[in-house]
Design a protein around this motif. Structure first.
Motif, PDB file in Angstrom:
ATOM      1  N   VAL A 100       4.079   1.869   2.228  1.00  0.00           N
ATOM      2  CA  VAL A 100       5.062   2.809   1.681  1.00  0.00           C
ATOM      3  C   VAL A 100       4.516   4.219   1.848  1.00  0.00           C
ATOM      4  CG1 VAL A 100       6.350   3.536  -0.357  1.00  0.00           C
ATOM      5  CG2 VAL A 100       5.849   1.107  -0.005  1.00  0.00           C
ATOM      6  N   LEU A 101       5.262   5.079   2.541  1.00  0.00           N
ATOM      7  CA  LEU A 101       4.838   6.454   2.791  1.00  0.00           C
ATOM      8  C   LEU A 101       5.514   7.364   1.774  1.00  0.00           C
ATOM      9  CD1 LEU A 101       5.122   6.431   6.699  1.00  0.00           C
ATOM     10  CD2 LEU A 101       3.183   5.758   5.249  1.00  0.00           C
ATOM     11  N   THR A 125       0.149  -3.720  -5.888  1.00  0.00           N
ATOM     12  CA  THR A 125       0.173  -2.498  -5.089  1.00  0.00           C
ATOM     13  C   THR A 125      -1.139  -1.729  -5.167  1.00  0.00           C
ATOM     14  OG1 THR A 125       2.568  -2.257  -5.388  1.00  0.00           O
ATOM     15  CG2 THR A 125       1.350  -0.284  -4.769  1.00  0.00           C
ATOM     16  N   LEU A 126      -1.580  -1.245  -4.004  1.00  0.00           N
ATOM     17  CA  LEU A 126      -2.671  -0.280  -3.916  1.00  0.00           C
ATOM     18  C   LEU A 126      -2.057   1.107  -3.797  1.00  0.00           C
ATOM     19  CD1 LEU A 126      -5.083  -1.948  -1.329  1.00  0.00           C
ATOM     20  CD2 LEU A 126      -5.698  -1.327  -3.670  1.00  0.00           C
ATOM     21  N   TYR A 127      -2.405   2.006  -4.709  1.00  0.00           N
ATOM     22  CA  TYR A 127      -1.959   3.394  -4.641  1.00  0.00           C
ATOM     23  C   TYR A 127      -3.120   4.212  -4.081  1.00  0.00           C
ATOM     24  CZ  TYR A 127       1.541   1.491  -7.810  1.00  0.00           C
ATOM     25  OH  TYR A 127       2.532   0.719  -8.368  1.00  0.00           O
ATOM     26  N   ALA A 128      -2.852   5.063  -3.096  1.00  0.00           N
ATOM     27  CA  ALA A 128      -3.953   5.749  -2.422  1.00  0.00           C
ATOM     28  C   ALA A 128      -3.558   7.163  -2.010  1.00  0.00           C
ATOM     29  CB  ALA A 128      -4.395   4.961  -1.193  1.00  0.00           C
ATOM     30  N   LEU A 175       0.852  -1.193   0.000  1.00  0.00           N
ATOM     31  CA  LEU A 175       0.000   0.000   0.000  1.00  0.00           C
ATOM     32  C   LEU A 175       0.884   1.238   0.000  1.00  0.00           C
ATOM     33  CD1 LEU A 175      -2.711   1.538   0.347  1.00  0.00           C
ATOM     34  CD2 LEU A 175      -2.469   1.190   2.823  1.00  0.00           C
ATOM     35  N   VAL A 176       0.716   2.087  -1.027  1.00  0.00           N
ATOM     36  CA  VAL A 176       1.468   3.343  -1.134  1.00  0.00           C
ATOM     37  C   VAL A 176       0.525   4.492  -0.797  1.00  0.00           C
ATOM     38  CG1 VAL A 176       2.738   4.892  -2.654  1.00  0.00           C
ATOM     39  CG2 VAL A 176       3.010   2.415  -2.891  1.00  0.00           C
ATOM     40  N   LEU A 177       0.896   5.298   0.192  1.00  0.00           N
ATOM     41  CA  LEU A 177       0.063   6.418   0.636  1.00  0.00           C
ATOM     42  C   LEU A 177       0.681   7.743   0.219  1.00  0.00           C
ATOM     43  CD1 LEU A 177      -1.155   5.580   4.261  1.00  0.00           C
ATOM     44  CD2 LEU A 177      -2.548   5.871   2.212  1.00  0.00           C
ATOM     45  N   CYS A 178      -0.117   8.572  -0.459  1.00  0.00           N
ATOM     46  CA  CYS A 178       0.304   9.908  -0.883  1.00  0.00           C
ATOM     47  C   CYS A 178      -0.655  10.943  -0.307  1.00  0.00           C
ATOM     48  CB  CYS A 178       0.327  10.008  -2.405  1.00  0.00           C
ATOM     49  SG  CYS A 178       1.489   8.878  -3.212  1.00  0.00           S
ATOM     50  N   ALA A 219       0.974  -2.723  10.217  1.00  0.00           N
ATOM     51  CA  ALA A 219       1.502  -3.087   8.901  1.00  0.00           C
ATOM     52  C   ALA A 219       2.613  -4.126   9.033  1.00  0.00           C
ATOM     53  CB  ALA A 219       2.025  -1.845   8.188  1.00  0.00           C
ATOM     54  N   ARG A 220       2.822  -4.888   7.971  1.00  0.00           N
ATOM     55  CA  ARG A 220       3.904  -5.873   7.962  1.00  0.00           C
ATOM     56  C   ARG A 220       5.259  -5.165   7.965  1.00  0.00           C
ATOM     57  NH1 ARG A 220       3.006 -10.048   3.456  1.00  0.00           N
ATOM     58  NH2 ARG A 220       3.288  -8.196   2.136  1.00  0.00           N
ATOM     59  N   SER A 221       5.323  -4.047   7.244  1.00  0.00           N
ATOM     60  CA  SER A 221       6.534  -3.229   7.227  1.00  0.00           C
ATOM     61  C   SER A 221       6.151  -1.815   6.832  1.00  0.00           C
ATOM     62  CB  SER A 221       7.570  -3.788   6.247  1.00  0.00           C
ATOM     63  OG  SER A 221       7.105  -3.654   4.908  1.00  0.00           O
ATOM     64  N   ILE A 222       6.978  -0.845   7.214  1.00  0.00           N
ATOM     65  CA  ILE A 222       6.760   0.550   6.825  1.00  0.00           C
ATOM     66  C   ILE A 222       8.078   1.111   6.302  1.00  0.00           C
ATOM     67  CG2 ILE A 222       6.250   2.889   7.591  1.00  0.00           C
ATOM     68  CD1 ILE A 222       4.247   1.901   9.480  1.00  0.00           C
ATOM     69  N   THR A 223       8.022   1.687   5.106  1.00  0.00           N
ATOM     70  CA  THR A 223       9.191   2.346   4.530  1.00  0.00           C
ATOM     71  C   THR A 223       8.775   3.704   3.981  1.00  0.00           C
ATOM     72  OG1 THR A 223       8.798   1.281   2.381  1.00  0.00           O
ATOM     73  CG2 THR A 223      10.330   0.191   3.904  1.00  0.00           C
TER      74      THR A 223
END
Length: 324
Positions: free
Chosen positions: A263-264, A236-239, A214-217, A287-291
């Motif tokens: 993904v931030l 990937t989910l783009y949001a 999941l990519v957060l913008c 989350a499983r991981s945050i980058t």
């Protein structure tokens, strides 16, 4: 004697917005706080920003002998379109909500018409709004002013609508209740806002079943820009959370981020720093991981759309060199 309507155009309409509407791209590397340089093919236009508004322009090199021309937003519109002053006046009224009432016949005032006060956000507006289509003002805004690929826009077309004055609407919805609009981001050449009365959820350009990432913008345009740079990965989910994160959005993110790689991709500024900190704190254990994957600091850009627009500018320069 000065024309009040024309003077209002000069005060209220920024030359940079007109250039972006006509497909010009800002050359970030050669722009400063005092002036902004815009390019389109072989044409270069410099907008003076010393007044804080961008009311003056000068063409330093251009097709058709336009180099050396300068003036205000009215002459810029005429220079770009070939319109007469009368046609330019009509076109520019759309950018100011109609312009000043000049030389109009005065009629007796009519009693005010009572209109029912809306009691709730009207979700049906989304369904009644025109879909984005090739050749429209909104389409031109995304492809020319924002540098987004047509294939990308076509893929996201179900989540986009054509708004007034060249704006584009980006659908927000809760994935737990699909098909129900909660609101929409509204972006255009001279407008940035959110549907009045609407609730924030998340903007997803398209559905990605079984996504593990999941990519957060911060905005819908940045989410689309990141997807373009990222190659529109199928996993990937783009949001977009549309700026300040609402409590309803936090609830969605808490459910959605569980077990995903988060993904931030926030803006590279103070607000972006704050978003990264709060998202990491509240979703770090879920989350499983945050980058972080924010626009590279050496590039000098604020967000992923500026990065994409610069890519398009470099591509245009390459095409020009190949043609020589």
């Amino acid at each position: 004697m000065a024309d009040p309507e024309l003077e209002s155009f000069k005060r209220e309409i920024c030359c940079t917005r007109v250039l972006e509407q006509h497909g010009y791209i800002r050359d970030v590397g050669e722009s400063t706080d005092a002036s902004a340089k815009y390019r389109k093919a072989d044409d270069i236009v410099v907008v003076q920003l010393a007044d804080g508004h961008g009311t003056g322009w000068m063409s330093v090199r251009g097709d058709g002998g336009r180099g050396g021309r300068c003036g205000d937003v009215i002459s810029l519109w005429q220079d770009l379109t070939g319109d007469s002053l009368g046609r330019a006046r009509v076109a520019l009224r759309r950018w100011t909500g109609g312009g000043a009432a000049v030389n109009r016949i005065r009629r007796p005032a009519s009693p005010p018409r009572l209109r029912p006060t809306p009691t709730a956000f009207d979700r049906g507006v989304w369904g009644r709004q025109a879909r984005l289509c090739e050749g429209s003002l909104g389409w031109a805004y995304l492809t020319e002013a924002r540098g987004l690929n047509e294939a990308l826009i076509k893929r996201a077309i179900e989540r986009l609508r054509e708004g007034p004055y060249g704006t584009v609407w980006f659908l927000h919805a809760d994935p737990r209740t699909p098909g129900v609009p909660t609101g929409w981001e509204r972006r255009g050449p001279s407008f940035d806002g959110y549907a009045k009365g609407g609730g924030k959820a998340l903007f997803f350009p398209w559905q990605s079943l079984g996504a593990g990432r999941l990519v957060l913008c911060e905005s819908a345009i940045d989410a689309l820009s990141y997807a373009q740079v990222d190659g529109c990965r199928g996993d990937t989910l783009y949001a977009s959370h549309a700026g300040a994160i609402a409590e309803e959005t936090w609830g969605i993110l808490t459910d959605l981020a569980s077990g995903l790689d988060l993904v931030l991709a926030s803006d590279r500024d103070v607000a972006g720093d704050n978003f990264v900190a709060s998202l990491s704190e509240r979703l770090g254990s879920i989350a499983r991981s945050i980058t972080e994957d924010r626009v590279p600091p050496y590039a000098g850009f604020k967000d992923w759309n500026e990065f994409v627009k610069n890519q398009r500018l470099q591509q245009m320069h390459g095409e020009q060199r190949d043609a020589q």
